[in-house]
Design an enzyme around this catalytic site. Structure first.
Site: not given
Length: 177
Positions: A39, A41
């Site tokens: 994931k 950012d």
């Protein structure tokens, strides 16, 4: 008021915007058929490359082109001759090469970054999906196939425009650990 950038594209190319595939909350999936990704950012970006032109849009449809001219140039260079719609994440890297959302915010608030800002806050576009390529809508294909097409289209993991790694041989909980 939100404006959407429009560009002339071949008739076989769907008009932007196309929505990104969104994350689903929950525990990491495990088992055969799943791949794991980090994931990242950053800021979600849908990119259209067609006829030598590039349009990069945010999830709500705002243009990123003026904020990230080096990404526009990188897409034009790496995808010359192709028409493509790509899904990815704009990131700014810290001194250790790690994505930093606080650094990215410095790039997001200016519409014309200076040479000093571009040098001190380098931006990258990390792509993870190919939605459309050379007149072919790929969204009906399984993600693994689209990802493979993307990796063939943009080999290598370095540079202003790159495809981050995935892991098929490790389950989600182990990767998190």
């Amino acid at each position: 008021t939100r404006r959407r950038q429009t560009m002339k594209v071949p008739p076989t190319t769907p008009a932007m915007p196309i929505g990104p595939m969104l994350l689903t909350p929950g525990p990491p999936q495990t088992g055969e058929g799943w791949i794991q990704e980090l994931k990242i950012d950053g800021a979600r970006a849908i990119s259209l490359v067609a006829g030598g032109e590039v349009a990069i849009q945010s999830r709500p449809g705002n243009s990123f082109n003026r904020r990230f001219p080096e990404i526009v140039a990188g897409l034009a260079d790496r995808l010359g001759g192709h028409t493509a719609i790509l899904d990815g994440e704009l990131v700014a890297l810290d001194a250790d090469g790690m994505p930093s959302f606080s650094l990215l915010q410095r790039r997001l608030v200016t519409t014309k970054p200076s040479t000093v800002l571009k040098r001190s806050v380098p931006a990258r576009l990390w792509l993870f999906d190919c939605l459309h390529l050379d007149g072919q809508d790929l969204t009906g294909l399984p993600y693994r196939i689209r990802r493979s097409i993307l990796e063939e289209l943009l080999p290598g993991r370095a540079g202003t425009v790159a495809v981050p790694p995935t892991w098929a041989d490790i389950d989600g909980p182990t990767l998190l650990e």
